[in-house]
Design an enzyme around this catalytic site. Structure first.
Site, PDB file in Angstrom:
ATOM      1  N   ALA A 243       0.791  -1.226   0.000  1.00 55.73           N
ATOM      2  CA  ALA A 243       0.000   0.000   0.000  1.00 55.73           C
ATOM      3  C   ALA A 243       0.839   1.301   0.000  1.00 55.73           C
ATOM      4  O   ALA A 243       0.625   2.172  -0.858  1.00 55.73           O
ATOM      5  CB  ALA A 243      -0.975  -0.029   1.186  1.00 55.73           C
TER       6      ALA A 243
ATOM      7  N   ASP B 104      -4.032  -2.649   3.906  1.00 53.94           N
ATOM      8  CA  ASP B 104      -4.248  -1.782   2.743  1.00 53.94           C
ATOM      9  C   ASP B 104      -5.293  -0.711   3.005  1.00 53.94           C
ATOM     10  O   ASP B 104      -5.380   0.273   2.274  1.00 53.94           O
ATOM     11  CB  ASP B 104      -4.670  -2.607   1.527  1.00 53.94           C
TER      12      ASP B 104
ATOM     13  N   LYS C  73      -4.052  -8.613   2.665  1.00 56.36           N
ATOM     14  CA  LYS C  73      -3.886  -9.715   1.710  1.00 56.36           C
ATOM     15  C   LYS C  73      -4.806 -10.890   2.029  1.00 56.36           C
ATOM     16  O   LYS C  73      -4.955 -11.260   3.197  1.00 56.36           O
ATOM     17  CB  LYS C  73      -2.417 -10.150   1.725  1.00 56.36           C
TER      18      LYS C  73
ATOM     19  N   ARG D  52      -5.228  -0.013  -8.959  1.00 58.06           N
ATOM     20  CA  ARG D  52      -5.541  -1.032  -7.946  1.00 58.06           C
ATOM     21  C   ARG D  52      -6.554  -0.421  -6.971  1.00 58.06           C
ATOM     22  O   ARG D  52      -6.309   0.657  -6.428  1.00 58.06           O
ATOM     23  CB  ARG D  52      -4.269  -1.504  -7.209  1.00 58.06           C
TER      24      ARG D  52
END
Ligand code: MRU
Length: 359
Positions: free
Chosen positions: A54, A242, A253, A89
């Site tokens: 991140a 993140d 994750k 993303r």
């Protein structure tokens, strides 16, 4: 971080019209750097995960804006670069944070000054990230010192998932910063490194980093963590994130949630390292976080090193079978023991977060 005696950050400017990054798709087999010369290059590096994690995604996007300004300092070019980079993303909120910060610094400034301002702001984002991670490391070190003191000299066993080390940031890392500091302070540590399928950020990147720093570690299959927790072989878990929402839910994750469940069931403290730039006050709960779906190929195909040192890519699944590949999951705040932030440690909930990381 030192690699073969040389200090590296994960991203650095080259002259005034390019930045260089470490190509994380090649690690641990090859240490290569890539030069990025435009916002398009930066967007591709983020999408293809040449850079990932991140904070580093945010830093790369910031330089993407600076490179766009170098080509064309108009408002239209700024908007175009912003939208292009934002679409790379969806889950890491640092991307939004860094792009907003760059746009806020540039809008309403004379065009003739925008290149210099953008370059300075991107560099400041990187320098601040290093300090933030150092600070997370210092706060986390206190937790590890206390935990280590109960071990009578035996190593403190820490489990981590994915890679939230220096490769995921500009330097130091978030979840791994306290571990590096503990190791450097002479606290015996051993890290259980979750392999982190499908892209193997644990086996490839975290293990590479820990090895380079001399921290004892063992790679384990993603499914093995619960077993080691039941056996009393995990003293605590630390992971990165993140995005954290206002109620303390954590996106990280894929597989993080299962680790947190196993930790709860076994009374193992589960910490999340959280830089201020990863806090998203605009979302109330983790249910609102967009979860990135990545290519099925990441599950079906693998690249590895052959005995002769060459690299080979092979299919590992039944030909013709499809695959689903959510890249992140959400761990509810109730499973998190505490957040290790750059401003101290707090309980995982709105009150703790509000006290440390005001909106
Ligand atoms: O898909 P990735 O490799 O970008 O995912 C990285 C993670 O999940 C990290 O734990 C997270 O970004 C925190 S990095 C300090």
């Amino acid at each position: 971080m030192n690699i073969n005696g040389r200090h590296y950050r994960t991203i650095w400017p080259v002259g005034d019209d390019a930045v260089e990054v470490i190509d994380q798709t090649k690690l641990p087999h090859r240490f290569r750097t890539v030069t990025l010369r435009s916002a398009d290059d930066c967007a591709r590096a983020i999408s293809e995960m040449i850079v990932r994690g991140a904070p580093l995604i945010g830093a790369t996007a910031a330089y993407g804006i600076a490179l766009a300004m170098h080509d064309d300092a108009s408002d239209e070019a700024l908007d175009r670069a912003h939208d292009l980079l934002l679409a790379t993303r969806p889950t890491a909120v640092n991307l939004h944070w860094a792009l907003k910060r760059m746009c806020d610094a540039l809008r309403n400034q004379p065009r003739s000054e925008r290149v210099a301002i953008a370059w300075r702001e991107a560099a400041a984002i990187c320098d601040e990230d290093v300090e933030t991670c150092r600070s997370i490391g210092e706060h986390g070190l206190k937790i590890l010192r206390e935990a280590g003191a109960t071990k009578n000299g035996a190593p403190l066993n820490i489990l981590t998932h994915c890679n939230a080390g220096w490769l995921a940031t500009v330097d130091w890392g978030t979840a791994l910063a306290p571990i590096y500091m503990a190791h450097d302070a002479g606290i015996a540590t051993h890290v259980w490194v979750d392999e982190t399928r499908p892209r193997n950020q644990g086996a490839a990147l975290t293990a590479f980093e820990l090895g380079a720093h001399g921290v004892p570690h063992t790679i384990i299959a993603d499914n093995a963590g619960g077993h080691y927790m039941q056996a009393g072989e995990v003293d605590l878990c630390i992971v990165g994130t993140d995005r954290v929402t206002a109620n303390g839910d954590v996106a990280n994750k894929i597989g993080t949630y299962l680790k947190a469940l196993a930790a709860k069931d076994n009374g193992v403290p589960f910490y999340v390292a959280l830089p201020s730039s990863t806090m998203d006050w605009s979302l109330h709960s983790g249910r609102e976080i967009p979860i990135e779906e990545r290519s099925a190929d990441e599950l079906l195909i693998m690249t590895g090193r052959l005995p002769d040192g060459g690299l080979a890519t092979v299919e590992i699944a039944n030909p013709g079978s499809g695959a689903a590949n959510p890249a992140f999951d959400v761990t509810p705040a109730r499973l998190v023991t505490g957040f290790i932030t750059d401003r101290g440690v707090c309980e995982a909930g709105p009150e703790g977060l509000r006290a440390l990381l005001p909106k």
